[in-house]
Write a protein that holds these residues in place. Structure first.
Motif, PDB file in Angstrom:
ATOM      1  N   LYS A 166      43.377  37.863  57.272  1.00 40.74           N
ATOM      2  CA  LYS A 166      43.287  36.918  58.356  1.00 40.74           C
ATOM      3  C   LYS A 166      43.095  35.549  58.074  1.00 40.74           C
ATOM      4  O   LYS A 166      42.454  34.806  58.704  1.00 40.74           O
ATOM      5  CB  LYS A 166      42.344  37.625  59.347  1.00 40.74           C
ATOM      6  CG  LYS A 166      42.873  39.016  59.970  1.00 40.74           C
ATOM      7  CD  LYS A 166      41.999  39.400  60.912  1.00 40.74           C
ATOM      8  CE  LYS A 166      42.337  40.837  61.461  1.00 40.74           C
ATOM      9  NZ  LYS A 166      43.720  40.881  62.142  1.00 40.74           N
ATOM     10  N   GLN A 167      43.180  35.241  56.752  1.00 40.73           N
ATOM     11  CA  GLN A 167      42.604  33.799  56.440  1.00 40.73           C
ATOM     12  C   GLN A 167      43.875  32.950  57.356  1.00 40.73           C
ATOM     13  O   GLN A 167      43.030  31.570  57.309  1.00 40.73           O
ATOM     14  CB  GLN A 167      43.077  33.495  55.128  1.00 40.73           C
ATOM     15  CG  GLN A 167      43.278  32.259  54.575  1.00 40.73           C
ATOM     16  CD  GLN A 167      41.600  31.646  54.436  1.00 40.73           C
ATOM     17  OE1 GLN A 167      40.600  32.368  54.280  1.00 40.73           O
ATOM     18  NE2 GLN A 167      41.607  30.458  54.537  1.00 40.73           N
ATOM     19  N   TYR A 168      44.908  33.270  57.705  1.00 36.17           N
ATOM     20  CA  TYR A 168      45.772  32.459  58.360  1.00 36.17           C
ATOM     21  C   TYR A 168      44.937  31.675  59.804  1.00 36.17           C
ATOM     22  O   TYR A 168      45.378  30.499  60.180  1.00 36.17           O
ATOM     23  CB  TYR A 168      46.971  33.039  58.752  1.00 36.17           C
ATOM     24  CG  TYR A 168      46.821  34.149  59.940  1.00 36.17           C
ATOM     25  CD1 TYR A 168      46.876  34.066  61.336  1.00 36.17           C
ATOM     26  CD2 TYR A 168      46.714  35.804  59.450  1.00 36.17           C
ATOM     27  CE1 TYR A 168      46.987  34.930  62.217  1.00 36.17           C
ATOM     28  CE2 TYR A 168      46.528  36.535  60.423  1.00 36.17           C
ATOM     29  CZ  TYR A 168      46.739  36.159  61.893  1.00 36.17           C
ATOM     30  OH  TYR A 168      46.534  37.186  62.781  1.00 36.17           O
ATOM     31  N   LEU A 191      42.115  30.624  60.035  1.00 36.71           N
ATOM     32  CA  LEU A 191      41.412  29.723  59.613  1.00 36.71           C
ATOM     33  C   LEU A 191      42.343  28.546  59.278  1.00 36.71           C
ATOM     34  O   LEU A 191      42.014  27.294  59.506  1.00 36.71           O
ATOM     35  CB  LEU A 191      40.539  29.935  58.347  1.00 36.71           C
ATOM     36  CG  LEU A 191      39.261  30.990  58.618  1.00 36.71           C
ATOM     37  CD1 LEU A 191      38.810  31.575  57.408  1.00 36.71           C
ATOM     38  CD2 LEU A 191      38.212  30.145  59.352  1.00 36.71           C
ATOM     39  N   ASP A 192      43.520  28.971  58.682  1.00 36.12           N
ATOM     40  CA  ASP A 192      44.516  27.830  58.299  1.00 36.12           C
ATOM     41  C   ASP A 192      44.990  27.206  59.209  1.00 36.12           C
ATOM     42  O   ASP A 192      45.146  25.977  59.473  1.00 36.12           O
ATOM     43  CB  ASP A 192      45.308  28.583  57.186  1.00 36.12           C
ATOM     44  CG  ASP A 192      44.621  28.970  55.918  1.00 36.12           C
ATOM     45  OD1 ASP A 192      43.503  28.390  55.521  1.00 36.12           O
ATOM     46  OD2 ASP A 192      45.468  29.743  55.276  1.00 36.12           O
ATOM     47  N   THR A 204      37.379  30.042  64.835  1.00 36.53           N
ATOM     48  CA  THR A 204      37.089  30.967  63.807  1.00 36.53           C
ATOM     49  C   THR A 204      36.286  30.299  62.556  1.00 36.53           C
ATOM     50  O   THR A 204      36.794  28.874  62.114  1.00 36.53           O
ATOM     51  CB  THR A 204      38.395  31.446  63.244  1.00 36.53           C
ATOM     52  OG1 THR A 204      38.868  32.168  64.393  1.00 36.53           O
ATOM     53  CG2 THR A 204      38.044  32.473  62.223  1.00 36.53           C
ATOM     54  N   ASP A 214      34.048  31.136  58.550  1.00 36.97           N
ATOM     55  CA  ASP A 214      34.063  32.400  57.413  1.00 36.97           C
ATOM     56  C   ASP A 214      32.878  32.097  56.692  1.00 36.97           C
ATOM     57  O   ASP A 214      32.561  33.110  55.994  1.00 36.97           O
ATOM     58  CB  ASP A 214      35.278  32.723  56.756  1.00 36.97           C
ATOM     59  CG  ASP A 214      35.657  31.557  55.766  1.00 36.97           C
ATOM     60  OD1 ASP A 214      35.036  30.368  56.048  1.00 36.97           O
ATOM     61  OD2 ASP A 214      36.525  31.754  54.565  1.00 36.97           O
ATOM     62  N   ARG A 215      32.407  30.934  56.579  1.00 29.76           N
ATOM     63  CA  ARG A 215      31.102  30.622  55.782  1.00 29.76           C
ATOM     64  C   ARG A 215      30.127  30.141  56.540  1.00 29.76           C
ATOM     65  O   ARG A 215      30.231  29.321  57.553  1.00 29.76           O
ATOM     66  CB  ARG A 215      31.548  29.610  54.928  1.00 29.76           C
ATOM     67  CG  ARG A 215      32.587  30.170  53.976  1.00 29.76           C
ATOM     68  CD  ARG A 215      32.914  29.311  52.721  1.00 29.76           C
ATOM     69  NE  ARG A 215      34.164  29.986  51.725  1.00 29.76           N
ATOM     70  CZ  ARG A 215      33.775  30.779  50.684  1.00 29.76           C
ATOM     71  NH1 ARG A 215      32.438  31.235  50.761  1.00 29.76           N
ATOM     72  NH2 ARG A 215      34.935  31.450  50.140  1.00 29.76           N
ATOM     73  N   LYS A 275      37.897  40.021  57.074  1.00 35.63           N
ATOM     74  CA  LYS A 275      39.334  39.324  56.967  1.00 35.63           C
ATOM     75  C   LYS A 275      40.339  40.324  56.606  1.00 35.63           C
ATOM     76  O   LYS A 275      41.561  40.191  57.146  1.00 35.63           O
ATOM     77  CB  LYS A 275      39.129  38.476  55.558  1.00 35.63           C
ATOM     78  CG  LYS A 275      38.522  37.198  55.762  1.00 35.63           C
ATOM     79  CD  LYS A 275      38.642  36.081  54.761  1.00 35.63           C
ATOM     80  CE  LYS A 275      38.170  34.826  55.023  1.00 35.63           C
ATOM     81  NZ  LYS A 275      38.177  33.955  54.105  1.00 35.63           N
ATOM     82  N   GLY A 308      32.097  34.674  53.490  1.00 33.68           N
ATOM     83  CA  GLY A 308      33.517  34.238  53.091  1.00 33.68           C
ATOM     84  C   GLY A 308      34.396  35.569  53.076  1.00 33.68           C
ATOM     85  O   GLY A 308      35.648  35.427  53.295  1.00 33.68           O
ATOM     86  N   LEU A 316      35.118  37.078  59.287  1.00 34.51           N
ATOM     87  CA  LEU A 316      35.604  36.060  60.164  1.00 34.51           C
ATOM     88  C   LEU A 316      34.581  36.062  61.227  1.00 34.51           C
ATOM     89  O   LEU A 316      34.071  37.196  61.652  1.00 34.51           O
ATOM     90  CB  LEU A 316      37.082  36.185  60.881  1.00 34.51           C
ATOM     91  CG  LEU A 316      38.114  36.081  59.884  1.00 34.51           C
ATOM     92  CD1 LEU A 316      39.599  36.415  60.580  1.00 34.51           C
ATOM     93  CD2 LEU A 316      38.283  34.973  59.146  1.00 34.51           C
TER      94      LEU A 316
END
Length: 275
Positions: free
Chosen positions: A100-102, A104-105, A116, A118-119, A137, A159, A162
């Protein structure tokens, strides 16, 4: 002699206990219709790597959250890429297929995505809320999801998860695509009952919204589901782009809708096999 029919290995976990959904029923229905054009064998995701060499393609459908069999899935994926096995959906997906990094991107690129982070150092970018959703994630189907308060977030945002505010949305809506072609939309009028779905008639703006994410993912073939929520301001926000094994809720469609979806999927698979 008549030409040989394409042979498909159809990957599904018929017994997976999905909340509010019946994976087995959906895949029995879909395979019963696809058999008109293809020779089919069904298998559990744990058996796919051992069986796939005898087929023209592997179709990954309602196979359950990968998190439950991560090592086996990684081995299947590695072998399929190494040996050039055709997998549908193709293994080049950039959305849930890759984690699910997308989210954030896409948010960083200005796409309309639910806020969203993650840190811990990025939590200030989220709108203030009474409660927050924290989820892995690499999670799926709400596995590992927690609802927490703002005080809990600094220790959790490491990290690997999410963090999202609990948005007071009007409803969730899903848009279903085969290849890049829109098929149908369904929505959950009651936010507390995610899988009690009804047909939804999308506006041109809705389809433009959903199509942006399908275009971003660049999958030439395959079935994708764009999940969104209607935010308090009326805009749609992306919740998830499911490009690995999206549940289709075919039981909510009428006969004509199911027929149209099966026909579109059949055409897509033929193109995939010959493309």
């Amino acid at each position: 002699m008549p030409p040989a029919r394409p042979r498909l290995l159809y990957v599904t976990d018929l017994a997976y206990p999905a909340r509010g959904r019946r994976y087995g029923d959906e895949d029995v229905l879909l395979t019963s219709r696809l058999r008109a054009d293809f020779d089919l064998a069904l298998c559990h995701p744990l058996d796919a790597a051992a069986l796939m060499d005898g087929f023209d393609a592997v179709v990954v459908r309602n196979s359950g959250p990968v998190l439950g069999y991560q090592d086996a899935y990684d081995a299947f994926r590695e072998r399929a890429l190494r040996d050039g096995v055709r997998v549908y959906n193709p293994l080049t997906g950039r959305a849930d297929m890759a984690g699910k990094q997308y989210l954030l991107d896409l948010g960083a690129q200005g796409y309309p995505v639910i806020p969203t982070a993650d840190r811990a150092e990025d939590l200030h970018r989220l709108p203030e809320a009474e409660r927050y959703v924290v989820k892995p994630k690499l999670g799926a189907d709400s596995l590992g999801l927690r609802i927490v308060t703002a005080d809990d977030l600094p220790a959790l945002a490491d990290g690997a998860v999410l963090v999202q505010p609990c948005v007071d949305f009007a409803y969730e809506v899903s848009f279903y695509f085969v290849d890049h072609d829109f098929q149908y939309a369904l929505y959950a009028p009651d936010p507390g009952r995610r899988w009690e779905l009804r047909p939804y008639e999308p506006t041109p703006a809705d389809l433009e919204f959903a199509g942006r994410f399908i275009d971003w993912n660049t999958l030439a073939y395959g079935i994708q589901r764009v999940d969104a929520c209607r935010a308090p301001g009326g805009e749609l926000l992306l919740v998830e782009l499911e490009d690995l094994n999206p549940y289709l809720s075919l039981d909510v469609l009428d006969d004509a809708g199911r027929d149209a979806f099966v026909a579109a999927t059949t055409r897509s698979l033929h193109r995939f096999l010959t493309g």
